[in-house]
Design a protein around this motif. Structure first.
Motif, mmCIF file in Angstrom:
data_model
loop_
_atom_site.group_PDB
_atom_site.id
_atom_site.type_symbol
_atom_site.label_atom_id
_atom_site.label_comp_id
_atom_site.label_asym_id
_atom_site.label_seq_id
_atom_site.Cartn_x
_atom_site.Cartn_y
_atom_site.Cartn_z
ATOM 1 N N VAL A 116 19.825 -26.633 -3.693
ATOM 2 C CA VAL A 116 20.221 -25.537 -2.807
ATOM 3 C C VAL A 116 21.613 -25.012 -3.134
ATOM 4 O O VAL A 116 21.829 -23.797 -3.217
ATOM 5 C CB VAL A 116 20.131 -25.969 -1.328
ATOM 6 C CG1 VAL A 116 20.598 -24.840 -0.416
ATOM 7 C CG2 VAL A 116 18.693 -26.364 -0.984
ATOM 8 N N ARG A 120 22.674 -21.182 -4.495
ATOM 9 C CA ARG A 120 23.608 -20.270 -3.840
ATOM 10 C C ARG A 120 24.562 -19.651 -4.856
ATOM 11 O O ARG A 120 24.857 -18.455 -4.789
ATOM 12 C CB ARG A 120 24.391 -21.008 -2.749
ATOM 13 C CG ARG A 120 23.546 -21.321 -1.517
ATOM 14 C CD ARG A 120 24.316 -22.130 -0.507
ATOM 15 N NE ARG A 120 23.462 -22.481 0.636
ATOM 16 C CZ ARG A 120 23.646 -23.541 1.409
ATOM 17 N NH1 ARG A 120 24.666 -24.364 1.169
ATOM 18 N NH2 ARG A 120 22.829 -23.789 2.418
ATOM 19 N N LEU A 123 22.653 -17.066 -6.937
ATOM 20 C CA LEU A 123 22.333 -15.830 -6.223
ATOM 21 C C LEU A 123 23.559 -14.996 -5.865
ATOM 22 O O LEU A 123 23.421 -13.852 -5.428
ATOM 23 C CB LEU A 123 21.563 -16.153 -4.941
ATOM 24 C CG LEU A 123 20.186 -16.807 -5.110
ATOM 25 C CD1 LEU A 123 19.561 -17.074 -3.742
ATOM 26 C CD2 LEU A 123 19.264 -15.951 -5.965
ATOM 27 N N TRP A 129 16.106 -11.450 -5.610
ATOM 28 C CA TRP A 129 15.643 -12.426 -6.598
ATOM 29 C C TRP A 129 14.125 -12.473 -6.612
ATOM 30 O O TRP A 129 13.460 -12.136 -5.628
ATOM 31 C CB TRP A 129 16.266 -13.795 -6.392
ATOM 32 C CG TRP A 129 16.018 -14.510 -5.095
ATOM 33 C CD1 TRP A 129 16.213 -14.044 -3.829
ATOM 34 C CD2 TRP A 129 15.576 -15.869 -4.936
ATOM 35 N NE1 TRP A 129 15.920 -15.017 -2.902
ATOM 36 C CE2 TRP A 129 15.527 -16.149 -3.539
ATOM 37 C CE3 TRP A 129 15.224 -16.881 -5.817
ATOM 38 C CZ2 TRP A 129 15.135 -17.380 -3.034
ATOM 39 C CZ3 TRP A 129 14.841 -18.124 -5.305
ATOM 40 C CH2 TRP A 129 14.802 -18.357 -3.933
ATOM 41 N N ASP A 150 15.366 -12.256 2.678
ATOM 42 C CA ASP A 150 15.603 -13.699 2.660
ATOM 43 C C ASP A 150 16.813 -14.015 3.548
ATOM 44 O O ASP A 150 17.952 -13.960 3.081
ATOM 45 C CB ASP A 150 15.856 -14.149 1.221
ATOM 46 C CG ASP A 150 16.040 -15.657 1.099
ATOM 47 O OD1 ASP A 150 16.036 -16.338 2.142
ATOM 48 O OD2 ASP A 150 16.185 -16.129 -0.044
ATOM 49 N N ASN A 153 19.387 -16.807 2.461
ATOM 50 C CA ASN A 153 20.342 -16.530 1.388
ATOM 51 C C ASN A 153 21.025 -15.173 1.567
ATOM 52 O O ASN A 153 21.054 -14.341 0.659
ATOM 53 C CB ASN A 153 19.633 -16.606 0.036
ATOM 54 C CG ASN A 153 19.198 -18.018 -0.300
ATOM 55 O OD1 ASN A 153 20.033 -18.896 -0.496
ATOM 56 N ND2 ASN A 153 17.890 -18.245 -0.359
ATOM 57 N N LYS A 158 13.754 -10.668 -1.481
ATOM 58 C CA LYS A 158 12.989 -11.685 -2.208
ATOM 59 C C LYS A 158 11.675 -11.057 -2.654
ATOM 60 O O LYS A 158 10.906 -10.554 -1.828
ATOM 61 C CB LYS A 158 12.739 -12.887 -1.299
ATOM 62 C CG LYS A 158 12.242 -14.131 -1.989
ATOM 63 C CD LYS A 158 12.250 -15.283 -0.997
ATOM 64 C CE LYS A 158 11.858 -16.590 -1.636
ATOM 65 N NZ LYS A 158 11.883 -17.691 -0.652
ATOM 66 N N LEU A 224 14.926 -24.337 -1.055
ATOM 67 C CA LEU A 224 15.072 -23.094 -1.800
ATOM 68 C C LEU A 224 14.294 -21.960 -1.147
ATOM 69 O O LEU A 224 14.676 -20.805 -1.243
ATOM 70 C CB LEU A 224 14.573 -23.274 -3.244
ATOM 71 C CG LEU A 224 15.255 -24.333 -4.101
ATOM 72 C CD1 LEU A 224 14.691 -24.300 -5.518
ATOM 73 C CD2 LEU A 224 16.770 -24.122 -4.135
#
Length: 227
Positions: A116, A120, A123, A129, A150, A153, A158, A224
């Motif tokens: 995770v 981060r 991203l 992503w 998302d 994040n 996403k 994730l």
């Protein structure tokens, strides 16, 4: 009315997602057959889109082999991300090498450090992503949308081009396109992850039954792709 094929549907999702993101987008790859298929599709839409991967320190040799095959086939400069060294060292000193099997809390701690946190960083600065997630994979993914926000994040977009693909459609695509395939799939592994947390599935078991097989199905996410 002409019916859209799974391949065209995936290409349409990628194109729409890239357009909607309105900024830099990258594809996250674990070198499962899903992710390799997503890379192959992406090359037909936007060859300049970067690909990144997370090296948790516990990956199988077979995963590195297919990663190198993918790199060479598509001429990619894969951006690898590693866990923070000090965090891994402290975890192993305090709790040993297999603490993730002791409790759900410990397993999530390990995934948080090894997966995770690197995600981060991967991203950071992106607008979206791309994943190889499919609804059919597990009960934790049945609400998946083709293009979604998302919230875990930071509200990134996403993009999930394979969300409606069946396993049969996925493998048909891989064989037709002669994609590099992780050798673990031929050994009964339907999902690829860290070596100590992944095993081959048994007849009649679900796609992700081999991941954290000591846990209940509703817990089988590493963080994730939390919803």
């Amino acid at each position: 009315m002409k019916q859209t094929t799974p391949i065209q549907g995936a290409l349409d999702i990628l194109a729409a997602g890239l357009d909607r993101a309105g900024g830099k987008v990258a594809l996250a790859c674990s070198f499962s057959v899903e992710d390799v298929a997503a890379i192959d599709l992406l090359q037909q839409v936007a060859t300049e889109t970067p690909v990144f991967a997370i090296d948790t320190g516990r990956l199988d040799e077979e995963t590195y082999e297919v990663a190198e095959a993918v790199r060479k086939r598509y001429g990619l400069n894969i951006a690898w991300y590693f866990p923070e060294r000090s965090a891994v060292e402290q975890l192993e000193r305090d709790k040993g090498l297999f603490s993730f099997r002791d409790s759900l809390e410990n397993r999530r701690e390990c995934c948080g450090i090894r997966k995770v946190e690197p995600l981060r960083r991967a991203l950071a600065g992106l607008s979206g992503w791309i994943t190889g997630l499919r609804r059919e994979q597990s009960v934790t993914r049945d609400a998946l949308q083709a293009i979604e926000v998302d919230p875990v994040n930071g509200g990134l977009l996403k993009i999930n081009p394979l969300l409606d693909w069946s396993e049969a459609q996925l493998w048909d695509y891989a064989k037709t396109r002669r994609l590099p395939v992780n050798r673990l799939h031929q050994q009964g592994y339907s999902s690829i992850g860290c070596a100590p947390c992944t095993r081959a599935v048994q007849p009649g078991e679900g796609t992700r039954a081999g991941r954290w097989w000591w846990e209940n199905p509703e817990h089988k996410e590493c963080g994730l792709h939390r919803r």
